[in-house]
Design an enzyme around this catalytic site. Structure first.
Site, mmCIF file in Angstrom:
data_model
loop_
_atom_site.group_PDB
_atom_site.id
_atom_site.type_symbol
_atom_site.label_atom_id
_atom_site.label_comp_id
_atom_site.label_asym_id
_atom_site.label_seq_id
_atom_site.Cartn_x
_atom_site.Cartn_y
_atom_site.Cartn_z
ATOM 1 N N GLY A 12 42.273 153.266 95.938
ATOM 2 C CA GLY A 12 40.882 153.684 96.042
ATOM 3 C C GLY A 12 39.991 152.466 95.952
ATOM 4 C CD GLN A 17 36.208 148.939 92.715
ATOM 5 O OE1 GLN A 17 36.537 149.853 93.466
ATOM 6 N NE2 GLN A 17 37.055 148.335 91.909
ATOM 7 C CB CYS A 59 40.060 149.072 87.496
ATOM 8 S SG CYS A 59 38.554 148.962 88.481
ATOM 9 C CG LEU A 60 41.645 147.166 93.171
ATOM 10 C CD1 LEU A 60 41.204 147.532 94.578
ATOM 11 C CD2 LEU A 60 42.946 146.382 93.205
ATOM 12 C CG HIS A 101 39.378 154.617 88.951
ATOM 13 N ND1 HIS A 101 40.063 153.977 87.935
ATOM 14 C CD2 HIS A 101 38.852 153.635 89.711
ATOM 15 C CE1 HIS A 101 39.941 152.669 88.088
ATOM 16 N NE2 HIS A 101 39.221 152.429 89.165
ATOM 17 C CD GLU A 102 38.005 154.389 93.447
ATOM 18 O OE1 GLU A 102 37.041 153.601 93.353
ATOM 19 O OE2 GLU A 102 39.184 154.054 93.198
ATOM 20 C CG HIS A 105 34.443 151.955 90.325
ATOM 21 N ND1 HIS A 105 34.300 150.787 89.601
ATOM 22 C CD2 HIS A 105 35.768 152.094 90.533
ATOM 23 C CE1 HIS A 105 35.494 150.265 89.368
ATOM 24 N NE2 HIS A 105 36.413 151.037 89.920
HETATM 25 O O1 GNR Z 1 44.539 150.856 92.885
HETATM 26 C C1 GNR Z 1 44.152 151.577 91.977
HETATM 27 N N1 GNR Z 1 45.054 152.345 91.303
HETATM 28 C C2 GNR Z 1 44.695 153.356 90.431
HETATM 29 C C3 GNR Z 1 45.704 153.935 89.662
HETATM 30 C C4 GNR Z 1 45.401 154.954 88.787
HETATM 31 C C5 GNR Z 1 44.109 155.415 88.689
HETATM 32 C C6 GNR Z 1 43.103 154.847 89.437
HETATM 33 C C7 GNR Z 1 43.394 153.836 90.315
HETATM 34 S S1 GNR Z 1 42.137 153.162 91.316
HETATM 35 C C8 GNR Z 1 42.737 151.562 91.605
HETATM 36 C C9 GNR Z 1 41.876 150.826 92.593
HETATM 37 C C10 GNR Z 1 40.478 150.668 92.041
HETATM 38 O O2 GNR Z 1 40.197 149.941 91.131
HETATM 39 N N2 GNR Z 1 39.557 151.417 92.564
HETATM 40 O O3 GNR Z 1 38.311 151.407 92.075
HETATM 41 NI NI NI Z 2 38.496 150.707 90.023
#
Ligand code: GNR
Ligand code: NI
Length: 137
Positions: A12, A17, A59-60, A101-102, A105
Site C-alpha cells: 500500500g 508519503q 511502514c515504508l 494503515h493507508e 496516513h
Molecule cells: O508494505 C506495507 N506492508 C504492510 C503490512 C502490514 C500492514 C500494513 C502495511 S502497509 C506497508 C506499506 C506502507 O507503509 N504503506 O503506507
Molecule cells: Ni505506511
C-alpha cells in the site's frame, strides 16, 4: 503511485508519503500477482468495522521497524475511484489492515500511534539516533 509502491515492495502507499497532499492511496495486497487486486482509493472513509486482529505491521515511512498492531479484522470502505465515481469495498485480514494503515496516513497518523507509549518512544529514539548518525534518508 503503483510504480513507487512496487519499487519499495509495499502492499500500500498513501500520496502524502511521496509528497502529494491528497487524500489518495493505492493498495495491492497480492503484490502484482492478481491485476484485479489493484485498488485506488480517493477520499476514503471507513464506514464499518468488525472484529479484531493483532498482527505484525511495517511502514515504508519508518523502514526496518515492525510491530504488532491491533486493528479491526474486517472493514468496509467508501471511496472514489480514478474516475471520481464512489464505490464501496470490503476487506478482511491483510486487506483490512492495509485499508486502515493507508487511511491513517491520510489523517497524518503512523502505525506507531497504535503502540504503547513505551514502544513508540523506543522507536522514535532509535530514529533520532539514526538521524543524528546521518543514516536516515
Ligand atoms: O508494505 C506495507 N506492508 C504492510 C503490512 C502490514 C500492514 C500494513 C502495511 S502497509 C506497508 C506499506 C506502507 O507503509 N504503506 O503506507
Ligand atoms: Ni505506511
Amino acid at each position: 503511485m503503483f510504480e513507487s509502491m512496487y519499487a519499495a515492495h509495499g502492499i500500500g502507499l498513501a500520496a502524502p508519503q511521496i509528497g502529494i497532499s491528497k487524500r489518495l492511496a493505492v493498495i495491492d495486497v497480492s503484490f502484482k500477482e492478481d491485476p484485479g487486486a489493484k485498488l485506488v482509493i480517493a477520499n476514503p472513509e471507513i464506514i464499518h468495522k468488525e472484529g479484531k486482529q493483532r498482527e505484525s505491521e511495517g511502514c515504508l515511512s519508518i523502514p526496518e521497524f515492525r510491530e504488532n498492531v491491533s486493528r479491526a479484522r474486517m472493514v468496509r470502505v467508501r471511496a472514489q475511484d480514478v474516475e471520481g465515481a464512489w464505490f464501496e469495498a470490503e476487506g478482511e485480514g491483510l486487506l483490512a489492515r492495509a485499508f486502515q494503515h493507508e487511511i491513517d496516513h491520510l489523517d497524518g497518523k503512523l502505525y506507531i500511534r497504535h503502540l504503547s507509549a513505551l514502544k513508540r518512544d523506543l522507536i522514535l529514539r532509535k530514529v533520532k539516533k539514526l538521524q543524528k548518525a546521518g543514516e536516515w534518508k
